[in-house]
Design a protein around this motif. Structure first.
Motif, PDB file in Angstrom:
ATOM      1  N   THR A 190     -16.698 -53.989 -38.428  1.00  0.00           N
ATOM      2  CA  THR A 190     -16.186 -54.087 -37.059  1.00  0.00           C
ATOM      3  C   THR A 190     -16.894 -53.101 -36.136  1.00  0.00           C
ATOM      4  O   THR A 190     -17.867 -52.444 -36.524  1.00  0.00           O
ATOM      5  CB  THR A 190     -14.666 -53.848 -37.055  1.00  0.00           C
ATOM      6  OG1 THR A 190     -14.128 -54.166 -35.774  1.00  0.00           O
ATOM      7  CG2 THR A 190     -14.323 -52.400 -37.397  1.00  0.00           C
ATOM      8  N   THR A 191     -16.412 -53.009 -34.909  1.00  0.00           N
ATOM      9  CA  THR A 191     -16.940 -52.062 -33.926  1.00  0.00           C
ATOM     10  C   THR A 191     -15.847 -51.096 -33.490  1.00  0.00           C
ATOM     11  O   THR A 191     -14.663 -51.427 -33.503  1.00  0.00           O
ATOM     12  CB  THR A 191     -17.481 -52.793 -32.683  1.00  0.00           C
ATOM     13  OG1 THR A 191     -16.493 -53.716 -32.211  1.00  0.00           O
ATOM     14  CG2 THR A 191     -18.760 -53.540 -33.003  1.00  0.00           C
ATOM     15  N   GLU A 192     -16.268 -49.909 -33.085  1.00  0.00           N
ATOM     16  CA  GLU A 192     -15.344 -48.930 -32.527  1.00  0.00           C
ATOM     17  C   GLU A 192     -16.116 -48.000 -31.614  1.00  0.00           C
ATOM     18  O   GLU A 192     -17.313 -47.749 -31.818  1.00  0.00           O
ATOM     19  CB  GLU A 192     -14.648 -48.130 -33.624  1.00  0.00           C
ATOM     20  CG  GLU A 192     -13.603 -47.133 -33.134  1.00  0.00           C
ATOM     21  CD  GLU A 192     -12.456 -47.776 -32.354  1.00  0.00           C
ATOM     22  OE1 GLU A 192     -12.658 -48.026 -31.139  1.00  0.00           O
ATOM     23  OE2 GLU A 192     -11.400 -48.028 -32.949  1.00  0.00           O
ATOM     24  N   VAL A 193     -15.446 -47.505 -30.580  1.00  0.00           N
ATOM     25  CA  VAL A 193     -16.012 -46.538 -29.642  1.00  0.00           C
ATOM     26  C   VAL A 193     -15.204 -45.253 -29.767  1.00  0.00           C
ATOM     27  O   VAL A 193     -13.979 -45.266 -29.599  1.00  0.00           O
ATOM     28  CB  VAL A 193     -15.960 -47.067 -28.202  1.00  0.00           C
ATOM     29  CG1 VAL A 193     -16.422 -46.001 -27.218  1.00  0.00           C
ATOM     30  CG2 VAL A 193     -16.829 -48.315 -28.074  1.00  0.00           C
ATOM     31  N   THR A 194     -15.879 -44.166 -30.085  1.00  0.00           N
ATOM     32  CA  THR A 194     -15.184 -42.892 -30.250  1.00  0.00           C
ATOM     33  C   THR A 194     -15.126 -42.136 -28.928  1.00  0.00           C
ATOM     34  O   THR A 194     -16.015 -42.262 -28.082  1.00  0.00           O
ATOM     35  CB  THR A 194     -15.872 -42.021 -31.305  1.00  0.00           C
ATOM     36  OG1 THR A 194     -17.221 -41.737 -30.891  1.00  0.00           O
ATOM     37  CG2 THR A 194     -15.885 -42.725 -32.660  1.00  0.00           C
ATOM     38  N   SER A 195     -14.075 -41.344 -28.775  1.00  0.00           N
ATOM     39  CA  SER A 195     -13.880 -40.592 -27.535  1.00  0.00           C
ATOM     40  C   SER A 195     -14.382 -39.165 -27.671  1.00  0.00           C
ATOM     41  O   SER A 195     -14.267 -38.543 -28.737  1.00  0.00           O
ATOM     42  CB  SER A 195     -12.398 -40.570 -27.159  1.00  0.00           C
ATOM     43  OG  SER A 195     -12.201 -39.777 -25.997  1.00  0.00           O
ATOM     44  N   SER A 196     -14.916 -38.644 -26.577  1.00  0.00           N
ATOM     45  CA  SER A 196     -15.355 -37.248 -26.531  1.00  0.00           C
ATOM     46  C   SER A 196     -14.232 -36.319 -26.114  1.00  0.00           C
ATOM     47  O   SER A 196     -14.445 -35.119 -25.965  1.00  0.00           O
ATOM     48  CB  SER A 196     -16.531 -37.102 -25.561  1.00  0.00           C
ATOM     49  OG  SER A 196     -16.122 -37.409 -24.230  1.00  0.00           O
ATOM     50  N   LEU A 197     -13.036 -36.895 -25.911  1.00  0.00           N
ATOM     51  CA  LEU A 197     -11.869 -36.105 -25.526  1.00  0.00           C
ATOM     52  C   LEU A 197     -10.734 -36.317 -26.523  1.00  0.00           C
ATOM     53  O   LEU A 197     -10.500 -37.447 -26.962  1.00  0.00           O
ATOM     54  CB  LEU A 197     -11.367 -36.509 -24.140  1.00  0.00           C
ATOM     55  CG  LEU A 197     -12.294 -36.318 -22.942  1.00  0.00           C
ATOM     56  CD1 LEU A 197     -11.642 -36.895 -21.691  1.00  0.00           C
ATOM     57  CD2 LEU A 197     -12.627 -34.840 -22.738  1.00  0.00           C
ATOM     58  N   TYR A 198     -10.061 -35.216 -26.863  1.00  0.00           N
ATOM     59  CA  TYR A 198      -8.803 -35.353 -27.585  1.00  0.00           C
ATOM     60  C   TYR A 198      -7.759 -35.897 -26.615  1.00  0.00           C
ATOM     61  O   TYR A 198      -7.944 -35.859 -25.385  1.00  0.00           O
ATOM     62  CB  TYR A 198      -8.364 -34.013 -28.163  1.00  0.00           C
ATOM     63  CG  TYR A 198      -9.258 -33.508 -29.271  1.00  0.00           C
ATOM     64  CD1 TYR A 198      -9.326 -34.174 -30.493  1.00  0.00           C
ATOM     65  CD2 TYR A 198     -10.034 -32.362 -29.094  1.00  0.00           C
ATOM     66  CE1 TYR A 198     -10.151 -33.709 -31.519  1.00  0.00           C
ATOM     67  CE2 TYR A 198     -10.865 -31.897 -30.109  1.00  0.00           C
ATOM     68  CZ  TYR A 198     -10.912 -32.581 -31.318  1.00  0.00           C
ATOM     69  OH  TYR A 198     -11.741 -32.129 -32.316  1.00  0.00           O
ATOM     70  N   ARG A 199      -6.661 -36.402 -27.122  1.00  0.00           N
ATOM     71  CA  ARG A 199      -5.657 -37.016 -26.265  1.00  0.00           C
ATOM     72  C   ARG A 199      -5.018 -36.029 -25.293  1.00  0.00           C
ATOM     73  O   ARG A 199      -4.434 -36.437 -24.281  1.00  0.00           O
ATOM     74  CB  ARG A 199      -4.572 -37.702 -27.120  1.00  0.00           C
ATOM     75  CG  ARG A 199      -5.084 -38.916 -27.926  1.00  0.00           C
ATOM     76  CD  ARG A 199      -5.645 -39.986 -26.999  1.00  0.00           C
ATOM     77  NE  ARG A 199      -5.889 -41.252 -27.680  1.00  0.00           N
ATOM     78  CZ  ARG A 199      -7.078 -41.755 -27.943  1.00  0.00           C
ATOM     79  NH1 ARG A 199      -8.174 -41.086 -27.587  1.00  0.00           N
ATOM     80  NH2 ARG A 199      -7.200 -42.930 -28.553  1.00  0.00           N
ATOM     81  N   ASP A 200      -5.129 -34.721 -25.567  1.00  0.00           N
ATOM     82  CA  ASP A 200      -4.618 -33.722 -24.618  1.00  0.00           C
ATOM     83  C   ASP A 200      -5.638 -33.369 -23.544  1.00  0.00           C
ATOM     84  O   ASP A 200      -5.390 -32.495 -22.704  1.00  0.00           O
ATOM     85  CB  ASP A 200      -4.158 -32.465 -25.359  1.00  0.00           C
ATOM     86  CG  ASP A 200      -5.292 -31.752 -26.105  1.00  0.00           C
ATOM     87  OD1 ASP A 200      -6.458 -32.192 -26.000  1.00  0.00           O
ATOM     88  OD2 ASP A 200      -4.999 -30.757 -26.801  1.00  0.00           O
ATOM     89  N   GLY A 201      -6.795 -34.045 -23.565  1.00  0.00           N
ATOM     90  CA  GLY A 201      -7.816 -33.838 -22.544  1.00  0.00           C
ATOM     91  C   GLY A 201      -8.864 -32.800 -22.885  1.00  0.00           C
ATOM     92  O   GLY A 201      -9.825 -32.627 -22.124  1.00  0.00           O
ATOM     93  N   LYS A 202      -8.722 -32.110 -24.018  1.00  0.00           N
ATOM     94  CA  LYS A 202      -9.717 -31.116 -24.408  1.00  0.00           C
ATOM     95  C   LYS A 202     -10.949 -31.794 -25.000  1.00  0.00           C
ATOM     96  O   LYS A 202     -10.854 -32.851 -25.610  1.00  0.00           O
ATOM     97  CB  LYS A 202      -9.104 -30.144 -25.422  1.00  0.00           C
ATOM     98  CG  LYS A 202      -7.984 -29.283 -24.843  1.00  0.00           C
ATOM     99  CD  LYS A 202      -7.417 -28.344 -25.900  1.00  0.00           C
ATOM    100  CE  LYS A 202      -6.294 -27.494 -25.309  1.00  0.00           C
ATOM    101  NZ  LYS A 202      -5.675 -26.605 -26.347  1.00  0.00           N
TER     102      LYS A 202
END
Length: 445
Positions: A274-286
């Protein structure tokens, strides 16, 4: 490994690869700054709706003024200079053109330009990933039947990801997941051109919103561009979207093989392949350290104990079990790398990624509750964002593709976060892009 040598041979023979570009925006300008310096390439013409702005762009790209504006395509063909026009069809029909690049970002225009290029025997490099996500499988099939190349754009992330997948499979590895990084928080799905500036100014060195196209930048942050690009990847590789689309898990480049593996193996994915896009931010915005916001990756699986041993011996970025490992590229250079697609199409007759089937779709999904009679405004706007969805699920539900959600009226009230269907809107059934999309659904459904 020999494209530059092949280009040199074309130059020596006085037969450079002649290229036409539609759209002189950021991607187009980045290509132009390198194309002028590439042996064996002749940019025959550039079409842009604003020729005066294009001339200023060429100056910034280092083009001498005498290299363009020769008076006609015929004169440009003889002189080696570049003709500027506001008429894309004139460019497509110009004698001597080998490869057409569509960098407009308009899905309807992209479909129209691609069909014209096929009629005129031109290879196509589709920078316009919006058009590819809407109808790329049928465009690629039509080009192939005509003996032409239809290609994704090297330097843009979908083509780079498709290359990762091809590398893995050619080496005999099972592809678990492929994708890219981005900047993401769940609240970004509600961003609009009026609110996105407050987010952009926190991490970009910009002083005024007038410096950029806020609607375009909004599509990168609200999740739309990720859905579009991962759809292009799936349709070019046969990977299948996750059941609920992208989840944007935070991950560093060193955690890719731990995060982007199936849930049953301790990861976050609903499936393998499958595909996935990872985030450069934790969910708290850090910020996530060592994130992959500008890069691409593939996660592979070792299917023997010896392969796991080799993962460890050669310091692959494996998970704690040694079963999964990642390969990544930290950045991409957008249009400055586009020459690889142009040369590959013209000299090898091969695309740098091309749709092979209809595996993924991008569905118009509401940013807010709306009333019947209100108008949708498409990608990067105030009303909808694009959510990745398995093509089988999209066809079964009759979902509205994002690429046809601009300037469309709602027929009923809808809730926030609702994936819209054809029945929710008043669509122009005579529109050429709509008809082409419906033809694609019939051909691949």
């Amino acid at each position: 490994m020999n494209l530059s040598r092949m280009l040199g041979q074309r130059a020596e023979a006085g037969r450079p690869v002649r290229v036409g570009l539609i759209g002189g925006g950021k991607f187009g300008s980045m290509y132009l700054t390198q194309a002028r310096l590439t042996t064996g390439i002749h940019v025959l013409g550039i079409a842009d709706l604003n020729p005066d702005r294009l001339r200023e762009t060429l100056k910034r790209c280092g083009w001498p003024e005498e290299q363009s504006d020769t008076g006609s395509f015929a004169a440009a063909l003889q002189s080696g200079r570049t003709f500027i026009t506001d008429n894309a069809m004139d460019l497509i029909e110009a004698d001597g053109l080998d490869v057409l690049i569509d960098a407009t970002g308009d899905p309807a225009a992209g479909i129209r330009h691609c069909q014209a290029a096929i009629r005129n025997g031109r290879h196509i490099v589709m920078v316009n990933v919006e058009a590819d996500a809407l109808a790329g499988p049928l465009l690629a099939r039509q080009a192939e039947k005509a003996g032409l190349v239809y290609s994704l754009a090297w330097g843009d992330q979908p083509a780079l990801i498709a290359e990762h997948v091809d590398w893995a499979r050619t080496c005999g590895f099972k592809v678990v997941c492929a994708g890219k990084g981005t900047r993401y928080l769940p609240s970004y799905h509600q961003l609009t051109p009026d609110t996105v500036w407050d987010t952009l100014r926190t991490y970009l060195a910009l002083e005024h919103p007038e410096q950029i196209n806020l609607k375009m930048f909004n599509s990168f942050l609200d999740g739309t561009k990720s859905g579009i690009e991962m759809t292009a990847v799936c349709n070019a590789t046969g990977l299948v979207p996750q059941d609920d689309g992208l989840s944007f898990p935070p991950a560093s480049r060193f955690e890719l093989s731990s995060v982007c593996k199936p849930k049953e193996n301790g990861g976050t994915l609903s499936r393998t392949g499958t595909t996935e896009v990872t985030s450069s931010l934790y969910r708290d915005g850090k910020d996530v350290p060592h994130h992959l916001a500008m890069g691409t990756y593939v996660v592979i699986e070792a299917e023997t104990d010896y392969a796991r041993q080799c993962f460890s011996e050669y310091h692959m970025l494996e998970d704690d079990t040694g079963q999964f490992a990642a390969l990544y590229r930290p950045t991409h250079m957008i249009g400055m790398e586009l020459g690889l697609s142009v040369a590959s199409a013209a000299l090898r007759g091969e695309p740098t990624g091309s749709a092979i089937g209809f595996h993924s779709d991008v569905v118009a999904t509401t940013k807010k509750a709306m009333k019947a009679g209100e108008m949708l405004d498409g990608e990067g706007g105030f009303t909808v964002w694009g959510k990745q969805c398995p093509a089988t699920a999209s066809l079964a539900a009759g979902y509205l593709p994002l690429g046809l959600s601009h300037n469309v009226k709602l027929l009923r009230d809808v809730a926030q976060g609702q994936m819209l269907t054809w029945d929710d809107v008043a669509i122009d059934s005579t529109d050429e892009a709509y008809l082409f999309r419906r033809d694609m659904e019939q051909a691949f459904g």
